[in-house]
Design a protein around this motif. Sequence first.
Motif, PDB file in Angstrom:
ATOM      1  N   MET A   1     100.241  -2.462  -7.339  1.00  0.00           N
ATOM      2  CA  MET A   1     100.759  -1.770  -8.571  1.00  0.00           C
ATOM      3  C   MET A   1      99.937  -0.599  -8.798  1.00  0.00           C
ATOM      4  O   MET A   1      98.950  -0.795  -8.772  1.00  0.00           O
ATOM      5  N   SER A   2     100.609   0.590  -8.547  1.00  0.00           N
ATOM      6  CA  SER A   2      99.784   1.858  -8.639  1.00  0.00           C
ATOM      7  C   SER A   2      99.981   2.445 -10.046  1.00  0.00           C
ATOM      8  O   SER A   2     100.995   2.148 -10.734  1.00  0.00           O
ATOM      9  N   ASN A   3      98.967   3.055 -10.673  1.00  0.00           N
ATOM     10  CA  ASN A   3      99.140   3.677 -11.900  1.00  0.00           C
ATOM     11  C   ASN A   3      99.668   5.204 -11.673  1.00  0.00           C
ATOM     12  O   ASN A   3      98.835   6.043 -11.105  1.00  0.00           O
ATOM     13  N   THR A   4     100.718   5.570 -12.239  1.00  0.00           N
ATOM     14  CA  THR A   4     101.130   6.886 -11.922  1.00  0.00           C
ATOM     15  C   THR A   4     100.619   7.981 -12.740  1.00  0.00           C
ATOM     16  O   THR A   4     100.851   9.082 -12.503  1.00  0.00           O
ATOM     17  N   LYS A   5      99.859   7.563 -13.862  1.00  0.00           N
ATOM     18  CA  LYS A   5      99.108   8.514 -14.706  1.00  0.00           C
ATOM     19  C   LYS A   5      97.484   8.294 -14.262  1.00  0.00           C
ATOM     20  O   LYS A   5      96.923   7.256 -14.330  1.00  0.00           O
ATOM     21  N   GLU A   6      97.028   9.559 -13.795  1.00  0.00           N
ATOM     22  CA  GLU A   6      95.477   9.578 -13.617  1.00  0.00           C
ATOM     23  C   GLU A   6      94.756   9.412 -14.735  1.00  0.00           C
ATOM     24  O   GLU A   6      95.050   9.732 -15.774  1.00  0.00           O
ATOM     25  N   ALA A   7      93.696   8.731 -14.692  1.00  0.00           N
ATOM     26  CA  ALA A   7      92.737   8.514 -15.901  1.00  0.00           C
ATOM     27  C   ALA A   7      92.233  10.019 -16.325  1.00  0.00           C
ATOM     28  O   ALA A   7      91.764  10.779 -15.132  1.00  0.00           O
ATOM     29  N   GLY A   8      92.223  10.293 -17.523  1.00  0.00           N
ATOM     30  CA  GLY A   8      91.885  11.361 -17.918  1.00  0.00           C
ATOM     31  C   GLY A   8      92.669  12.875 -18.318  1.00  0.00           C
ATOM     32  O   GLY A   8      92.366  13.599 -18.498  1.00  0.00           O
ATOM     33  N   THR A   9      93.934  12.659 -17.372  1.00  0.00           N
ATOM     34  CA  THR A   9      94.890  13.503 -17.776  1.00  0.00           C
ATOM     35  C   THR A   9      95.641  13.626 -19.171  1.00  0.00           C
ATOM     36  O   THR A   9      95.748  12.337 -19.426  1.00  0.00           O
ATOM     37  N   HIS A  10      96.057  14.820 -19.462  1.00  0.00           N
ATOM     38  CA  HIS A  10      96.684  14.730 -20.631  1.00  0.00           C
ATOM     39  C   HIS A  10      97.770  15.755 -20.692  1.00  0.00           C
ATOM     40  O   HIS A  10      97.402  16.878 -20.196  1.00  0.00           O
ATOM     41  N   HIS A  11      98.893  15.470 -20.866  1.00  0.00           N
ATOM     42  CA  HIS A  11     100.170  16.283 -20.953  1.00  0.00           C
ATOM     43  C   HIS A  11     100.117  17.034 -22.286  1.00  0.00           C
ATOM     44  O   HIS A  11      99.986  16.751 -23.414  1.00  0.00           O
ATOM     45  N   THR A  12      99.956  18.441 -22.134  1.00  0.00           N
ATOM     46  CA  THR A  12      99.696  19.201 -23.298  1.00  0.00           C
ATOM     47  C   THR A  12     101.085  19.516 -23.997  1.00  0.00           C
ATOM     48  O   THR A  12     102.170  19.486 -23.784  1.00  0.00           O
ATOM     49  N   THR A  13     101.086  19.283 -25.368  1.00  0.00           N
ATOM     50  CA  THR A  13     102.269  19.503 -26.246  1.00  0.00           C
ATOM     51  C   THR A  13     101.862  20.325 -27.375  1.00  0.00           C
ATOM     52  O   THR A  13     100.695  20.603 -27.715  1.00  0.00           O
ATOM     53  N   ALA A  14     102.699  20.790 -28.124  1.00  0.00           N
ATOM     54  CA  ALA A  14     102.440  21.682 -29.383  1.00  0.00           C
ATOM     55  C   ALA A  14     101.603  21.125 -30.224  1.00  0.00           C
ATOM     56  O   ALA A  14     100.860  21.998 -30.938  1.00  0.00           O
ATOM     57  N   SER A  15     101.471  19.951 -30.373  1.00  0.00           N
ATOM     58  CA  SER A  15     100.758  19.147 -31.440  1.00  0.00           C
ATOM     59  C   SER A  15      99.147  19.725 -30.951  1.00  0.00           C
ATOM     60  O   SER A  15      98.245  19.437 -32.096  1.00  0.00           O
ATOM     61  N   ASP A  16      98.875  19.721 -29.704  1.00  0.00           N
ATOM     62  CA  ASP A  16      97.591  20.007 -29.447  1.00  0.00           C
ATOM     63  C   ASP A  16      96.975  21.450 -29.880  1.00  0.00           C
ATOM     64  O   ASP A  16      95.938  21.552 -29.735  1.00  0.00           O
ATOM     65  N   PHE A  17      98.026  22.250 -30.049  1.00  0.00           N
ATOM     66  CA  PHE A  17      97.421  23.664 -30.780  1.00  0.00           C
ATOM     67  C   PHE A  17      97.406  23.557 -32.279  1.00  0.00           C
ATOM     68  O   PHE A  17      96.717  24.830 -32.636  1.00  0.00           O
ATOM     69  N   VAL A  18      98.059  22.892 -32.955  1.00  0.00           N
ATOM     70  CA  VAL A  18      98.123  22.939 -34.323  1.00  0.00           C
ATOM     71  C   VAL A  18      96.715  22.960 -34.846  1.00  0.00           C
ATOM     72  O   VAL A  18      95.813  22.077 -34.507  1.00  0.00           O
ATOM     73  N   GLY A  19      96.521  24.056 -35.945  1.00  0.00           N
ATOM     74  CA  GLY A  19      95.241  24.150 -36.386  1.00  0.00           C
ATOM     75  C   GLY A  19      94.668  25.576 -36.650  1.00  0.00           C
ATOM     76  O   GLY A  19      95.611  26.403 -36.266  1.00  0.00           O
ATOM     77  N   THR A  20      93.743  25.658 -36.905  1.00  0.00           N
ATOM     78  CA  THR A  20      93.189  27.275 -37.168  1.00  0.00           C
ATOM     79  C   THR A  20      91.942  27.360 -36.027  1.00  0.00           C
ATOM     80  O   THR A  20      91.262  26.571 -36.137  1.00  0.00           O
TER      81      THR A  20
END
Length: 144
Positions: A1-20
Amino acid sequence: MSNTKEAGTHHTTASDFVGTWKLVDYSFLREDGTVEKPWGDHVVGYLLYSAEGYMSGNLSPAGRRHNVEKASRKRDYIAYAGPYTVEGDTVTHHVEVSLFPNWLGTAQLRYHKREGNRLILRTPPIPSGDGVVAVQLTWEKVVR
């Protein structure tokens, strides 16, 4: 069984930008690899991303003079706002209000990269009077 998501990867979404975000660097990246700081080493500015999907950016050189004659002014203040969207390695600012009338109704595409508490935004290559340049802005997350 293989893991399709690499360790440490992150899909960027709009919530990653929220803030000042506070501006820490404004640079021109030239085709020949040279880096130019048109506003010098001291810049000021804030970039705000809301959870509702809107952004607002204001930035300038730290030593900006207010009494400079119009004829000698360079672009030394940038201000615009509107909705934003995130797709892959880009964030697009959909300009609804701007200090520059020619930006109204445009989609300002920026490539993004995160390095710790910093957000690096870079424009696509832009033809200028003396070659092609990409503008790179480095922002630091404001934490209170």
